[in-house]
Design a protein around this motif. Structure first.
Motif, PDB file in Angstrom:
ATOM      1  N   TRP A 259      -0.854   5.441  -3.057  1.00 19.64           N
ATOM      2  CA  TRP A 259      -1.427   6.451  -3.094  1.00 19.64           C
ATOM      3  C   TRP A 259      -1.878   5.836  -4.878  1.00 19.64           C
ATOM      4  N   MET A 260      -0.654   5.481  -4.989  1.00 18.56           N
ATOM      5  CA  MET A 260      -1.096   4.673  -6.720  1.00 18.56           C
ATOM      6  C   MET A 260      -1.598   3.442  -6.457  1.00 18.56           C
ATOM      7  N   TRP A 261      -0.607   2.578  -5.575  1.00 12.84           N
ATOM      8  CA  TRP A 261      -1.422   1.397  -5.498  1.00 12.84           C
ATOM      9  C   TRP A 261      -2.766   0.774  -5.352  1.00 12.84           C
ATOM     10  N   THR A 262      -2.655   1.704  -4.103  1.00 13.31           N
ATOM     11  CA  THR A 262      -4.238   1.420  -3.078  1.00 13.31           C
ATOM     12  C   THR A 262      -5.260   0.656  -4.275  1.00 13.31           C
ATOM     13  N   PRO A 263      -5.167   2.231  -5.411  1.00 10.90           N
ATOM     14  CA  PRO A 263      -6.869   2.197  -6.663  1.00 10.90           C
ATOM     15  C   PRO A 263      -6.728   1.089  -7.109  1.00 10.90           C
ATOM     16  N   LEU A 264      -5.465   0.473  -7.781  1.00  9.52           N
ATOM     17  CA  LEU A 264      -4.867  -0.062  -9.198  1.00  9.52           C
ATOM     18  C   LEU A 264      -4.896  -1.913  -8.123  1.00  9.52           C
TER      19      LEU A 264
END
Length: 306
Positions: A259-264
């Motif tokens: 959830w941290m990686w996907t949007p950024l």
């Protein structure tokens, strides 16, 4: 739906001796007089229980909630278990560092140097422990036609990639805290971070890679403020080393990587965006240092005696 009851039970059972080992090791590395009898009893109970909770929680989050599953990394079931075990070793090392930092405001090289060696060696031998490849660019992806760009050598030479990925994480983690340590000394006029914090972050980077270590550094101020306030109010303790903040942030990243990686993820394929992100994180960390310094001066202990 797959039942993960057995792996979670095994992880929980393994967490108790792992936490006990972390506590024993931490106590051996710090002076006996650095801990009161009441604190010793609390740590004897809590450290194994907290470690077991992290072991069980990460096992469930990894296998059932798929907290580390991203499009660019494909692992077999065996590979998932191997990487999970790798991360449980990291948690054990972090718990040991937290013990020594809480007892004596020190993170010995006897924890971080072997940790770095384990991180680099395991990543090289396995070739499949990364949370995300060393370099990946989602800015070139075309929906339904082409995915992210990953250099071909990464696929062709997984063991060399494991070595490069782990070493890059080690260097990124160590350098970003070393630079922040220097900036903080200039701003605050005193030493705000110990060299043990530098080596701790380098060890973390060797286990999770440079992208995840940047996330760890970015959220450490939030963890730091929360921990400082809670400990100050509950225990009257006006200062805590930064090791527990970094450890808490690293564990949070393990639990929420997808959830941290996907949007950024697009940010990590662009050097300018990376520079901005790093600068903002370093600025936030310097603000944390100033806040904690002010917090340290507050008379919690005197208030508590009244």
């Amino acid at each position: 739906m797959t039942d993960f009851t057995l792996p979670i039970a095994i992880a929980t059972a393994s967490g108790i001796p792992a936490g006990s080992a972390a506590l024993w090791w931490g106590r051996r590395l710090t002076p006996e007089e650095s801990e009161s009898r009441s604190s010793s009893l609390v740590m004897t109970i809590l450290v194994p229980l907290i470690t077991a909770g992290f072991f069980a929680g990460l096992t469930w989050a990894t296998l059932a909630a798929r907290c580390q599953e991203i499009e660019s990394v494909s692992l077999s079931q065996t590979g998932e278990y191997v990487r999970l075990g790798f991360h449980l070793v990291l948690i054990t090392l972090l718990m040991t560092a937290v013990v020594t930092d809480l007892r004596d405001y020190v993170i010995p090289d006897a924890i971080t140097i072997p940790g770095m060696i384990i991180g680099v060696a395991a990543s090289t031998v396995s070739g499949a422990l990364e949370l995300v490849p060393l370099w990946i660019d989602w800015n070139m992806a075309i929906l339904g036609y082409r995915g992210a760009y990953v250099p071909e050598w990464i696929t062709l030479h997984p063991h060399w990639h494991g070595l490069a990925w782990s070493l890059t994480g080690l260097l990124a983690g160590g350098m970003i805290v070393a630079v922040t340590r220097w900036i903080a000394r200039v701003i605050l006029g005193r030493e705000a971070l110990g060299f043990g914090d530098v080596t701790l972050m380098a060890m973390i980077g060797s286990f999770i890679g440079w992208q995840a270590v940047l996330f760890t550094f970015a959220i450490a101020p939030l963890a730091g403020l929360a921990v400082a306030v809670v400990l100050g109010i509950v225990s009257g303790r006006s200062f805590v080393g930064f090791g527990p903040y970094l450890a808490a942030a690293a564990i949070a990243v393990l639990f929420s990587w997808r959830w941290m990686w996907t949007p950024l993820r697009n940010t990590f394929g662009d050097w300018i965006s990376l520079a901005i992100l790093t600068s903002v994180a370093m600025g936030a960390f310097c603000v944390l240092l100033a806040v904690v310094r002010a917090f340290r001066a507050m008379p919690f202990e005197q208030t508590k005696r009244r």
